[in-house]
Design an enzyme around this catalytic site. Structure first.
Site, short mmCIF file in Angstrom:
data_model
loop_
_atom_site.label_atom_id
_atom_site.label_comp_id
_atom_site.label_asym_id
_atom_site.label_seq_id
_atom_site.Cartn_x
_atom_site.Cartn_y
_atom_site.Cartn_z
CB THR A 207 -0.94 0.04 1.22
OG1 THR A 207 -0.16 -0.21 2.40
CG2 THR A 207 -2.06 -0.97 1.12
CB CYS A 209 5.14 0.47 -2.94
SG CYS A 209 6.22 -0.42 -1.82
N1 LIG Z 1 -7.11 -0.84 5.45
C1 LIG Z 1 -6.98 0.36 4.88
N2 LIG Z 1 -8.06 1.02 4.40
C2 LIG Z 1 -7.97 2.22 3.80
N3 LIG Z 1 -6.79 2.87 3.64
C3 LIG Z 1 -5.67 2.28 4.10
C4 LIG Z 1 -5.69 1.01 4.74
N4 LIG Z 1 -4.41 0.65 5.07
C5 LIG Z 1 -3.62 1.67 4.65
N5 LIG Z 1 -4.37 2.65 4.08
C6 LIG Z 1 -3.85 3.87 3.44
O1 LIG Z 1 -2.90 3.45 2.47
C7 LIG Z 1 -1.83 4.37 2.37
C8 LIG Z 1 -0.52 3.65 2.69
O2 LIG Z 1 -0.37 3.61 4.11
P1 LIG Z 1 0.36 2.49 4.97
O3 LIG Z 1 0.53 3.10 6.33
O4 LIG Z 1 -0.39 1.21 4.89
O5 LIG Z 1 1.72 2.33 4.19
P2 LIG Z 1 2.94 1.34 4.44
O6 LIG Z 1 2.88 0.76 5.80
O7 LIG Z 1 4.15 2.15 4.10
O8 LIG Z 1 2.73 0.19 3.37
P3 LIG Z 1 3.79 -0.96 2.87
O9 LIG Z 1 5.00 -0.90 3.76
O10 LIG Z 1 3.10 -2.28 2.92
O11 LIG Z 1 4.09 -0.62 1.44
C9 LIG Z 1 -2.18 5.51 3.34
O12 LIG Z 1 -2.89 6.51 2.65
C10 LIG Z 1 -3.07 4.81 4.35
O13 LIG Z 1 -3.89 5.70 5.05
C1 LIG Z 2 10.92 -4.51 -2.62
C2 LIG Z 2 9.95 -4.00 -1.60
N1 LIG Z 2 9.84 -2.68 -1.41
C3 LIG Z 2 8.96 -2.19 -0.51
C4 LIG Z 2 8.16 -3.04 0.24
C5 LIG Z 2 7.18 -2.41 1.21
O1 LIG Z 2 6.83 -3.07 2.24
C6 LIG Z 2 8.32 -4.44 0.02
N2 LIG Z 2 7.58 -5.35 0.70
N3 LIG Z 2 9.21 -4.88 -0.90
#
Ligand SMILES: Nc1ncnc2c1ncn2[C@@H]1O[C@H](COP(=O)(O)OP(=O)(O)OP(=O)(O)O)[C@@H](O)[C@H]1O
Ligand SMILES: Cc1ncc(CO)c(N)n1
Length: 267
Positions: A207, A209
């Protein structure tokens, strides 16, 4: 057509990293290009192996692109080591890259380190001053500022601290909080909140990324920071709402939900 570059790691299961970024760029009407920093062997249950690219190869990929093609925005994701970070910083500065979105990827949803812990300081020092916007999630913001974040006020405080490390804009994402998914933007003057209803699903692989790539695509298309984040928020919400229950773990989001809807492929 606007051209957007991702500098990130490869995710073999296609939900995060380079693969998520290129899908997002295409879904949002831009031409996607990629510089691979590391290859990960991962699936929906975890990361089993990581191989970093030689920093010289990372530089060669970036230079090849900038010497030939106009780059309207850059998204930086998994950067793995201090040497790779320094290389990316030097190259982006030398080519005067614009619209730089830094997603400070540290740990995957399956809790595997995607950044060497000792490289965090270099990431902040080298890449934040180049950033148009930095997009940490809660655990990343906690590491960067060295504290615990449990409330919206904590998110605002962290956004200010990260802004003071050199980024022009900071959006602290609330995906890891309870309740509605609220993200907080600080641009040096004011706070803006972007709220989305939380989708009840475990399929949230990639999400972050996808969200940062969507911001980069919209900035490349000439939208303002606020418009780009609003657009990215709508896009990630629908991508999560139509996510795929594939694999035995945390499934990926649906980057082409609009296309699939038009083709009658969505429930
Ligand atoms: N279950 C959900 N429903 C709606 N929006 C969500 C949900 N989970 C995450 N988001 C939104 O998705 C976007 C990415 O946020 P998130 O905090 O999940 O990123 P992340 O932890 O860096 O993701 P990843 O490390 O898996 O790539 C944000 O805008 C967040 O508010
Ligand atoms: C390569 C890569 N980049 C970013 C993420 C984010 O969680 C992942 N799972 N893998």
């Amino acid at each position: 057509m606007k051209h957007v570059l991702t500098v990130a790691g490869s995710d073999s299961c296609g939900g995060a990293g380079i693969q998520a970024d290129l899908k997002t760029f295409s879904a949002l009407g831009t031409y996607g290009m990629s510089v691979i920093t590391a290859v990960t062997a991962q699936n929906t249950t975890g990361v089993v192996m990581v191989r970093e690219m030689d920093p010289e190869m990372v530089a060669a990929q970036i230079n090849c692109i900038f010497e030939d093609i106009k780059v309207h925005a850059v998204k930086v994701g998994m950067v793995s080591s201090a040497e790779i970070i320094t290389t990316i910083g030097n190259c982006l500065a030398r080519h005067r890259a614009v619209n730089i979105v830094i997603d400070p990827v540290m740990v995957s949803k399956s809790r595997c380190n995607l950044l060497r812990p000792e490289a965090c300081e270099t990431l902040v020092k080298v890449l934040f001053p180049l950033a148009t916007v930095v997009t940490p999630n809660i655990p990343e913001a906690e590491v960067i500022v060295g504290g615990t974040i449990t409330t919206l006020e904590d998110m605002k405080g962290a956004a200010v601290e990260i802004y003071n490390k050199g980024a022009k804009n900071v959006i602290v994402k609330g995906g890891h909080m309870e309740g509605p998914a609220i993200d907080v933007l600080y641009d040096g003057k004011q706070f803006l909140q972007f709220s989305g209803e939380r989708v009840a699903t475990t399929n949230t692989h990639g999400t972050g990324c996808t969200f940062s790539s969507a911001i980069a695509a919209y900035l490349a298309r000439g939208l303002t920071m606020t418009e780009a984040i609003e657009g990215a928020k709508k896009y990630i919400h629908r991508a999560i709402a139509h996510s795929f229950p594939i694999g035995r773990g945390v499934g990926p989001t649906n980057h082409f939900h609009e296309l699939y809807e038009k083709a009658g492929l969505l429930d």
